[in-house]
Design an enzyme around this catalytic site. Sequence first.
Site, short mmCIF file in Angstrom:
data_model
loop_
_atom_site.label_atom_id
_atom_site.label_comp_id
_atom_site.label_asym_id
_atom_site.label_seq_id
_atom_site.Cartn_x
_atom_site.Cartn_y
_atom_site.Cartn_z
N ALA A 65 25.08 19.84 -29.94
CA ALA A 65 23.59 19.17 -29.91
C ALA A 65 23.33 18.78 -28.72
O ALA A 65 24.12 18.49 -27.59
CB ALA A 65 23.89 17.93 -30.95
N GLU A 131 33.02 16.16 -29.55
CA GLU A 131 32.41 14.64 -29.82
C GLU A 131 32.89 13.34 -29.29
O GLU A 131 32.66 12.58 -28.85
CB GLU A 131 31.70 14.60 -31.08
CG GLU A 131 30.59 15.56 -31.39
CD GLU A 131 31.23 16.97 -32.10
OE1 GLU A 131 32.44 17.05 -32.06
OE2 GLU A 131 30.62 17.81 -32.76
C1 LIG Z 1 26.14 18.15 -33.68
C2 LIG Z 1 26.81 16.94 -33.12
C3 LIG Z 1 26.49 15.51 -34.19
C4 LIG Z 1 27.05 16.52 -31.82
C5 LIG Z 1 27.26 17.30 -30.70
O1 LIG Z 1 27.23 18.50 -30.84
S1 LIG Z 1 27.54 16.30 -29.38
C6 LIG Z 1 27.62 17.74 -28.19
C7 LIG Z 1 29.27 18.42 -28.32
N1 LIG Z 1 29.32 19.24 -26.92
C8 LIG Z 1 29.69 18.89 -25.76
O2 LIG Z 1 30.20 17.64 -25.43
C9 LIG Z 1 29.69 19.76 -24.76
C10 LIG Z 1 28.84 19.54 -23.52
N2 LIG Z 1 28.92 20.35 -22.24
C11 LIG Z 1 29.98 20.41 -21.62
O3 LIG Z 1 30.77 20.10 -21.74
C12 LIG Z 1 29.82 21.50 -20.45
O4 LIG Z 1 28.29 21.83 -20.42
C13 LIG Z 1 30.67 22.82 -20.72
C14 LIG Z 1 32.24 22.68 -20.73
C15 LIG Z 1 30.12 23.55 -22.13
C16 LIG Z 1 30.21 23.83 -19.73
O5 LIG Z 1 30.39 23.31 -18.53
P1 LIG Z 1 29.86 23.92 -17.03
O6 LIG Z 1 30.41 23.19 -15.92
O7 LIG Z 1 30.00 25.53 -17.26
O8 LIG Z 1 28.19 23.80 -17.20
P2 LIG Z 1 27.29 22.57 -17.05
O9 LIG Z 1 26.91 22.54 -15.58
O10 LIG Z 1 28.23 21.34 -17.61
O11 LIG Z 1 26.30 22.69 -18.16
C17 LIG Z 1 25.05 23.71 -17.67
C18 LIG Z 1 23.61 22.81 -17.99
O12 LIG Z 1 23.80 22.72 -19.70
C19 LIG Z 1 23.55 21.51 -19.92
N3 LIG Z 1 24.39 21.10 -21.14
C20 LIG Z 1 25.43 21.58 -21.63
N4 LIG Z 1 25.93 21.22 -22.85
C21 LIG Z 1 24.78 20.39 -23.38
C22 LIG Z 1 24.70 19.67 -24.26
N5 LIG Z 1 25.34 19.65 -25.47
N6 LIG Z 1 23.53 19.03 -24.31
C23 LIG Z 1 22.43 18.97 -23.36
N7 LIG Z 1 22.66 19.56 -22.31
C24 LIG Z 1 23.59 20.28 -22.15
C25 LIG Z 1 24.32 20.65 -18.73
O13 LIG Z 1 23.61 19.37 -18.72
C26 LIG Z 1 23.63 21.26 -17.64
O14 LIG Z 1 22.32 21.03 -17.35
P3 LIG Z 1 21.72 20.44 -15.91
O15 LIG Z 1 22.23 21.54 -14.91
O16 LIG Z 1 20.37 20.46 -16.20
O17 LIG Z 1 22.57 19.05 -15.93
#
Ligand SMILES: CC(C)=CC(=O)SCCNC(=O)CCNC(=O)[C@H](O)C(C)(C)COP(=O)(O)OP(=O)(O)OC[C@H]1O[C@@H](n2cnc3c(N)ncnc32)[C@H](O)[C@@H]1OP(=O)(O)O
Length: 257
Positions: A65, A131
Amino acid sequence: MAYEMILAETHGPTAVIRLNRPKALNALCDQLMAELGEALRGYDADDAIFSIILTGSEKAFAAGADIKEMKDRVFPDVYLNDFIAKWEVVTTIRKPVIAAVAGFALGGGCELAMMCDFILAAENAKFGQPEINLGVIPGAGGTQRLTRAVGKAKAMELVLTGRFMDAAEAERAGLVSRIVPTETLLEEALKVGEKLASLSRPATAMAKEAVNRAFESTLAEGIRFERRLFQGLFATADQKEGMSAFAEKRPAQFTHG
Ligand SMILES: CC(C)=CC(=O)SCCNC(=O)CCNC(=O)[C@H](O)C(C)(C)COP(=O)(O)OP(=O)(O)OC[C@H]1O[C@@H](n2cnc3c(N)ncnc32)[C@H](O)[C@@H]1OP(=O)(O)O
């Protein structure tokens, strides 16, 4: 219909919906989920379509999400608007929905894949429910569907620690039906789509309904349900055609009636 956050196209009898927010690793924001719901419902109602493939990019099926969108939401809002409940639209689709997963399928991304009928995984796929690192727990079925798929021990470890599992571990655990080379993921999913399009629609729909019933009933109820659907198929032209074709050593031509 023009979408901003998904790409929706058809390959013959198979619809392919691609999540398309590459800069955010396909983070599942409200708009993306609304577009996905609309596309799914549209293809479900389209007689030319037999099955639907849901996929993402090579780097991410979906990283969950959208954390940035939801971080400032407050309890009365998420509770009164039943936040996440709308995602269940995926489970209401009657045609087969195949998740073709490459890269990250985390949090809501893993949950979305698990709402599909089965998951084909690319070699580079990574699954997890991280999460807990955000101070919350899965909210789109992760604690329930993951536990049913992989058992309590592994689900509990993944949910409590946020550890990711790779495609090989996910296959061993029973989360994914099989692993395919990353570069041929869509091709392999489309082959499944072709196979599904060659089969009887009523039989396919009932097979899906019967397998899903296994998650919601006792064994005795599930078996009774399966038997009734099986018996009901003897009222279809497709049963006559399928069995006659076998006896006559020719391919079946199903008419879906
Ligand atoms: C459904 C419910 C109830 C809950 C959920 O789903 S909570 C979300 C669960 N997911 C996570 O916690 C994963 C979050 N993301 C990460 O941990 C990392 O992005 C990664 C391990 C998947 C990849 O890491 P990497 O270093 O390759 O890439 P990043 O620089 O971290 O990400 C690139 C770009 O994408 C944005 N991003 C990634 N995931 C999310 C997300 N879940 N929500 C919003 N944005 C996300 C990240 O911020 C980055 O964007 P910016 O460069 O603009 O900051």
